[in-house]
Design an enzyme around this catalytic site. Sequence first.
Site, short mmCIF file in Angstrom:
data_model
loop_
_atom_site.label_atom_id
_atom_site.label_comp_id
_atom_site.label_asym_id
_atom_site.label_seq_id
_atom_site.Cartn_x
_atom_site.Cartn_y
_atom_site.Cartn_z
N ASP A 52 0.63 -1.14 0.15
CA ASP A 52 -0.07 0.13 -0.09
C ASP A 52 0.67 1.03 0.22
OD1 ASP A 52 -2.16 2.22 -0.27
OD2 ASP A 52 -3.32 1.28 1.61
C1 BGC Z 1 -5.31 3.83 -0.46
C2 BGC Z 1 -5.06 2.39 -0.15
C3 BGC Z 1 -4.89 3.27 -1.96
C4 BGC Z 1 -3.47 3.70 -2.43
C5 BGC Z 1 -3.13 4.88 -3.85
C6 BGC Z 1 -4.09 4.07 -0.09
O1 BGC Z 1 -4.26 4.81 0.94
O2 BGC Z 1 -5.06 2.78 1.33
O3 BGC Z 1 -6.67 1.63 -1.12
O4 BGC Z 1 -5.40 2.67 -3.39
O5 BGC Z 1 -3.49 5.35 -1.14
O6 BGC Z 1 -4.01 5.76 -3.98
#
Ligand code: BGC
Length: 820
Positions: free
Chosen positions: A233
Amino acid sequence: MGSLDDVKRTRHAMTLAEKASLMSGANFWNTKPVERLGVPSIMLTDGPHGLRKQGGAADHLGLNASIPATGFPTAATLANSWDVDLLGRVGELLGAEAAAEQVSVLLGPGLNIKRNPLAGRNFEYFSEDPLLSGLMAAALIRGIQSRGVAASAKHFAVNSQETHRMSIDEIVDERALHELYLEGFRIAITQGDAWTVMSSYNKVNGTYANEHRELLHDILRERWGFDGLVVSDWGGNNDRVAAIEAGSALEMPSTDGVTDLEIVRAVENGSLDEAVLDARVDEVLTLIARTRPGARRPAGTSEVDHDLHHDLAIEAASRSIVLAANEAGLLPLGPESGRVAVIGAFADVPRYQGAGSSLVNPTRLDDPLEALRASGLDIVGHERGFHRRDIPSVGLRRRALRLARRADVVLLHLGLDESAEAEAVDRTHLRLAQNQLDLTRELIDLGVPIVVVLAGGAPVELPFADEVDAIVLGYLGGQGVGPAIADVVTGRVNPSGKLAETYPIRYSDVPSASTFGRTEATSEHRDSIYLGYRYYDKVDAPVRYPFGHGLSYTTFAYSALRADARAATVTVTNTGDRAGEEVVQVYVEAPDAAAGQFRAVRELGGFAKVALEPGESATVEVALREHAFQVFDPDRGEWRTVPGTYSVLAAASSRDIRARVEVAIDGDAIDGDPLDLGRADLSHYLDGTVDRVGAAEFEALLGRPLPGSTWPTGRPLTRDDIIAQAKGRGGFASALHALIVTVSRTLMLLGRPHAANNVRFVLDMPFRSVARMSNGAVDGAMLDGLLLMVNGRFWHGVRRAATAWRAHRRARRAASARHD
Ligand code: BGC
């Protein structure tokens, strides 16, 4: 590069530095190319219910604008459709929009299990049940990937809360882990064949998910046969080399090459076997080879028919709306219903999505008020009745009551506001805003019939439920929310949505109510397998609306149920006078309904959605899920069939059982190793009263002592600690903490909830993220300076940070001069 041989050939030709360079992003959304070998850069963007492709400034919290894209209903909404075919069609259009924008990976679906209704991202997830979550996710994934775009099943795993999400250690026993938290992912991977999986920020039983070899290698790859790529993530990487070893390949976003260098050094000094790195490189190259987003069209041209996509957004929303109550048959409304007053601030400015990384910039937005006005109903007016923020709204309320007095029926649009449901923040209570409750009470006292239309991606308490005439749960309907609601309210669409989660009566009924989101370092899942209907049905607690509940404007009868270990068949008849669709739910009830056993009373075993004309019957076959008669045996680390006489139920909700039939199941004969589902030392797990499980009983279940649930004090903060831990440490640390909290509160008061939540989110970031997420602006030495400042050596830290900043600036200038 297309075949496995090509992938291997390309990797063989790479230098160590080139291999390591593929392990992290070039920027916020793209991987790095290896131009010398023709390896292109590919783009990954959010997801999950619409494309969030940013052109200019990039972020992972939905702060900066993205190009317009179709905003479909969020997962919490779509799940209420129980419609695998619909999810597939939505997936295809999501894939098409991504492909048209040359996006190779769409970051979704999210399929974490809804353990507690306050979890901030519940609107982005499907269900409290893993079968429903898994099948919905698998259909969406197949749809997305049919367009040459990879889906990303996220957040793997046990991302049960937003509070301290980047550091929280989710403590969960093996049965709950496999039977609930992993099961949906297993289905999504094995039936959806996801090309990528996103690891979650949190730890699982002491180890960061992104470094969890058992999760990422033993279970995901070995057990489930996943052959794709694991991406961290955003900013979720902790120990880079440990992550590579565990099976996580791509770190996003860019770290300005800092962690690539760590990988190179680890290979050079022998602490990382190059063969392990090679496996990760192959995963990146395979993903690049698999995804062909632009293959069918030249770059820059669009194959997206936005009108068509909008139509599907409307259809998806209308198929997902749940008619929760319609006792006196007030709905559907028609010309004979008389004068209709539309009241509520969510009628003209709908809530249709949540906040954070999933925030879509919709191609258009159709509000309910306009759609109701166009529906042929006699709309006598609209009044907001309350401020969106929970502040006293006396004037608005008076005007709304005046309008209601002139009407024969009130359509009351209530909901959770924008500040309530956001990534990185859990809700603090389960109530609607007081100003909405006050208005509702006064409208009820007027005595005019009321239809409540509720917006929000997760349950709320509905204290007025028995005093209004109908309740329509619209969830977060995406950009087509308006026509979808108007169609259901007027009966153009016969509602067929069924709740994918239980609506409790009050928050204190939720088994994890007293602990959820309240502890600092760990989150103890003492509730184990008992969440949602598995808990309420076990302890026979009253609920507002059971799992699977949803009414129709027609009625259905069930007959001729037959079942064996593989499938159930049942005949369903439309006994009303309108065409309609029924979600046939099949539950499997444990022998003796699991009395005195560590087992849910009944679990969803399968489902099917069937469309029937008035008077029409159909015989529906419902395949039972793979583990329908099994539990996960923590001692052996595998699923075991539990013998006995099970009941297979055909039902219209987990509590509306229409037919039952018995099926005898033989167990797995394992000599001398009975599966003990009646362990005396787990008494609260035997009767399901898991809200009373103490530390000793939870330790007995886990088979190990619990780690401390509070943050350690009395030692300096490190890079891995989160900024929230600065609180109460005095000096600069406390000032930093107070500043962030004050800015966030001020933004909230100024009516900027998104900005406020995003500032607050900073508190949950580890200090290391200050450097990692800065795209090279902050380096490790500057970070050390900041840590000195926080740890009571303020001036020393300032000097260290300033020196590091100057050195960093010199190095960057020299590097860019070399580049020129
Ligand atoms: C989130 C993800 C997301 C990623 C990219 C993170 O803060 O948990 O779900 O895909 O950011 O934006």
